[in-house]
Motif scaffolding. Sequence first.
Motif, PDB file in Angstrom:
ATOM      1  N   GLY A 146       0.814  -1.213   0.000  1.00 15.35           N
ATOM      2  CA  GLY A 146       0.000   0.000   0.000  1.00 15.35           C
ATOM      3  C   GLY A 146       0.843   1.257   0.000  1.00 15.35           C
ATOM      4  O   GLY A 146       0.545   2.217  -0.719  1.00 15.35           O
ATOM      5  N   VAL A 147       1.916   1.259   0.788  1.00 15.17           N
ATOM      6  CA  VAL A 147       2.800   2.429   0.850  1.00 15.17           C
ATOM      7  C   VAL A 147       3.470   2.667  -0.499  1.00 15.17           C
ATOM      8  O   VAL A 147       3.536   3.801  -1.004  1.00 15.17           O
ATOM      9  CB  VAL A 147       3.863   2.227   1.957  1.00 15.17           C
ATOM     10  CG1 VAL A 147       4.924   3.328   1.877  1.00 15.17           C
ATOM     11  CG2 VAL A 147       3.206   2.217   3.333  1.00 15.17           C
ATOM     12  N   LEU A 148       3.980   1.585  -1.114  1.00 15.53           N
ATOM     13  CA  LEU A 148       4.653   1.721  -2.414  1.00 15.53           C
ATOM     14  C   LEU A 148       3.680   2.127  -3.509  1.00 15.53           C
ATOM     15  O   LEU A 148       4.023   2.896  -4.408  1.00 15.53           O
ATOM     16  CB  LEU A 148       5.344   0.409  -2.788  1.00 15.53           C
ATOM     17  CG  LEU A 148       6.561   0.012  -1.943  1.00 15.53           C
ATOM     18  CD1 LEU A 148       7.088  -1.350  -2.376  1.00 15.53           C
ATOM     19  CD2 LEU A 148       7.657   1.061  -2.040  1.00 15.53           C
ATOM     20  N   THR A 149       2.446   1.612  -3.428  1.00 16.51           N
ATOM     21  CA  THR A 149       1.440   1.989  -4.416  1.00 16.51           C
ATOM     22  C   THR A 149       1.121   3.480  -4.325  1.00 16.51           C
ATOM     23  O   THR A 149       0.987   4.171  -5.343  1.00 16.51           O
ATOM     24  CB  THR A 149       0.152   1.168  -4.216  1.00 16.51           C
ATOM     25  OG1 THR A 149       0.455  -0.223  -4.389  1.00 16.51           O
ATOM     26  CG2 THR A 149      -0.916   1.570  -5.209  1.00 16.51           C
ATOM     27  N   SER A 150       1.013   3.972  -3.103  1.00 16.11           N
ATOM     28  CA  SER A 150       0.770   5.409  -2.927  1.00 16.11           C
ATOM     29  C   SER A 150       1.943   6.239  -3.443  1.00 16.11           C
ATOM     30  O   SER A 150       1.754   7.297  -4.051  1.00 16.11           O
ATOM     31  CB  SER A 150       0.530   5.717  -1.443  1.00 16.11           C
ATOM     32  OG  SER A 150      -0.611   5.047  -0.967  1.00 16.11           O
ATOM     33  N   ALA A 151       3.158   5.737  -3.225  1.00 15.94           N
ATOM     34  CA  ALA A 151       4.338   6.474  -3.657  1.00 15.94           C
ATOM     35  C   ALA A 151       4.473   6.495  -5.181  1.00 15.94           C
ATOM     36  O   ALA A 151       4.833   7.516  -5.776  1.00 15.94           O
ATOM     37  CB  ALA A 151       5.595   5.863  -3.032  1.00 15.94           C
ATOM     38  N   HIS A 152       4.175   5.347  -5.832  1.00 12.97           N
ATOM     39  CA  HIS A 152       4.309   5.251  -7.295  1.00 12.97           C
ATOM     40  C   HIS A 152       3.058   5.722  -8.031  1.00 12.97           C
ATOM     41  O   HIS A 152       3.126   6.014  -9.226  1.00 12.97           O
ATOM     42  CB  HIS A 152       4.624   3.810  -7.699  1.00 12.97           C
ATOM     43  CG  HIS A 152       6.000   3.359  -7.336  1.00 12.97           C
ATOM     44  ND1 HIS A 152       7.127   3.767  -8.013  1.00 12.97           N
ATOM     45  CD2 HIS A 152       6.440   2.526  -6.350  1.00 12.97           C
ATOM     46  CE1 HIS A 152       8.197   3.205  -7.477  1.00 12.97           C
ATOM     47  NE2 HIS A 152       7.808   2.447  -6.466  1.00 12.97           N
ATOM     48  N   ALA A 199       1.309  -1.536 -10.353  1.00 11.84           N
ATOM     49  CA  ALA A 199       2.290  -2.324 -11.089  1.00 11.84           C
ATOM     50  C   ALA A 199       3.720  -2.204 -10.557  1.00 11.84           C
ATOM     51  O   ALA A 199       4.328  -3.211 -10.180  1.00 11.84           O
ATOM     52  CB  ALA A 199       2.227  -1.974 -12.571  1.00 11.84           C
ATOM     53  N   PRO A 200       4.311  -1.009 -10.491  1.00 10.30           N
ATOM     54  CA  PRO A 200       5.702  -0.934 -10.022  1.00 10.30           C
ATOM     55  C   PRO A 200       5.851  -1.314  -8.548  1.00 10.30           C
ATOM     56  O   PRO A 200       6.885  -1.865  -8.157  1.00 10.30           O
ATOM     57  CB  PRO A 200       6.074   0.530 -10.259  1.00 10.30           C
ATOM     58  CG  PRO A 200       4.783   1.263 -10.299  1.00 10.30           C
ATOM     59  CD  PRO A 200       3.793   0.318 -10.876  1.00 10.30           C
ATOM     60  N   ALA A 201       4.825  -1.043  -7.746  1.00 12.74           N
ATOM     61  CA  ALA A 201       4.897  -1.363  -6.319  1.00 12.74           C
ATOM     62  C   ALA A 201       4.948  -2.875  -6.103  1.00 12.74           C
ATOM     63  O   ALA A 201       5.802  -3.392  -5.379  1.00 12.74           O
ATOM     64  CB  ALA A 201       3.698  -0.754  -5.588  1.00 12.74           C
ATOM     65  N   ILE A 202       4.023  -3.597  -6.737  1.00 11.30           N
ATOM     66  CA  ILE A 202       3.964  -5.044  -6.547  1.00 11.30           C
ATOM     67  C   ILE A 202       5.153  -5.720  -7.220  1.00 11.30           C
ATOM     68  O   ILE A 202       5.676  -6.729  -6.720  1.00 11.30           O
ATOM     69  CB  ILE A 202       2.646  -5.602  -7.103  1.00 11.30           C
ATOM     70  CG1 ILE A 202       1.451  -4.843  -6.509  1.00 11.30           C
ATOM     71  CG2 ILE A 202       2.517  -7.079  -6.767  1.00 11.30           C
ATOM     72  CD1 ILE A 202       1.397  -4.830  -5.011  1.00 11.30           C
ATOM     73  N   ALA A 203       5.609  -5.181  -8.351  1.00 20.18           N
ATOM     74  CA  ALA A 203       6.787  -5.743  -9.011  1.00 20.18           C
ATOM     75  C   ALA A 203       8.012  -5.638  -8.114  1.00 20.18           C
ATOM     76  O   ALA A 203       8.845  -6.551  -8.065  1.00 20.18           O
ATOM     77  CB  ALA A 203       7.037  -5.017 -10.333  1.00 20.18           C
ATOM     78  N   THR A 204       8.117  -4.544  -7.375  1.00 17.71           N
ATOM     79  CA  THR A 204       9.233  -4.373  -6.441  1.00 17.71           C
ATOM     80  C   THR A 204       9.197  -5.430  -5.354  1.00 17.71           C
ATOM     81  O   THR A 204      10.215  -6.049  -5.014  1.00 17.71           O
ATOM     82  CB  THR A 204       9.194  -2.973  -5.812  1.00 17.71           C
ATOM     83  OG1 THR A 204       9.275  -1.985  -6.848  1.00 17.71           O
ATOM     84  CG2 THR A 204      10.343  -2.780  -4.833  1.00 17.71           C
TER      85      THR A 204
END
Length: 349
Positions: free
Chosen positions: A309-315, A319-324
């Motif tokens: 959730g944090v990465l999704t908000s940042a990106h 896609a890029p959040a879950i791929a990371t």
Amino acid sequence: ILMMGWALGGLIFGPIADRYGRARTMAITILVYASFTGLCGIAGSWQELALYRFPTGIGTGGEWAGGAALIAESWPAKSRAKAAGIMQASGGIGFFLATALYLFVGPYGWRWVFALGVLPAIVAFYIRRTLEEPERWRQAKAPENPLPLLFKKPVVRDVLIGSGLAVVATFGYQGAIQWVPTWIAAMLHAHGARAVIPQVSLITTTLTTGGIIGCLCLPYVADRWGRKCALWIYFLGALLSVPTTFLLAQEFSHAVLASPVMGFFAAGVTTAFAIYFPELFPTAIRATAQGFCFNVARFFSAAGPLLAGVLTSAHGSFAPAIATIGSVYFIGLIILLFARETKGQPLPD
């Protein structure tokens, strides 16, 4: 919160299974998670829902510890790996049935979906009346709490490696694979779709089907080329399939085609733990040790959805959040360098 309860359940019921029996522990834990799943249907707030989800996780984590030990100790060596594969695949089948339940009952409200989750409690009574404890456990059951023995040589090395492998698998699954339905719903909404339940059910079905097939195939790989090789193949497959799917699938049709591959590797790899962990530890501490390895990983994987959730908000997109997060499988390949092979060895007494 569910994952935290899941982790705690393995720590609580693993020692209980070693001291008081595998079948008895399974019956208790199934009754616990079925009952509290049903109670989720009457929750009046998210706090109350969380209150019910925590003991649901405790029961779920405890059930695997007793069940995996029961399978390993009840089946002959030549078919033990295949039996473990069927056990793990059955979890996928249960998830598949839950998806079908959501498809048909979900339109009437989420409360009914949870309420019907109480049905597995019937299985608890069947287990208690019919299943006998393995003879291997009767001869070597733990006379006292076996948990402290996990941190003594030579067991502690296998505990640390097993826990590390489980952390990678569960973190990747909870942080990436579990977001597939939400990712698909967001994709469909972005394309102007309004009714997304059928598509979400379809993607979950294909994902789960891939996982079931992966669970059934892994025992054959493990028996032919070894436990470490099977883990290496599945971790590598997840490393290649998870990030690329989230990054490259731009249409629903693309995701439908790729989801079985992700499920095959990311869900199928858990079968290796049901095969590998019982072969690492002696009978008196088997349920405790494998329950610790598999379920303590949930403390770490509980951070997976939050990090996603944090990465999704940042990106600004999934896609890029879950791929990371999907790149975590590379760590599993590193840990395997230090693991020992158990193929062809009898269960340690």
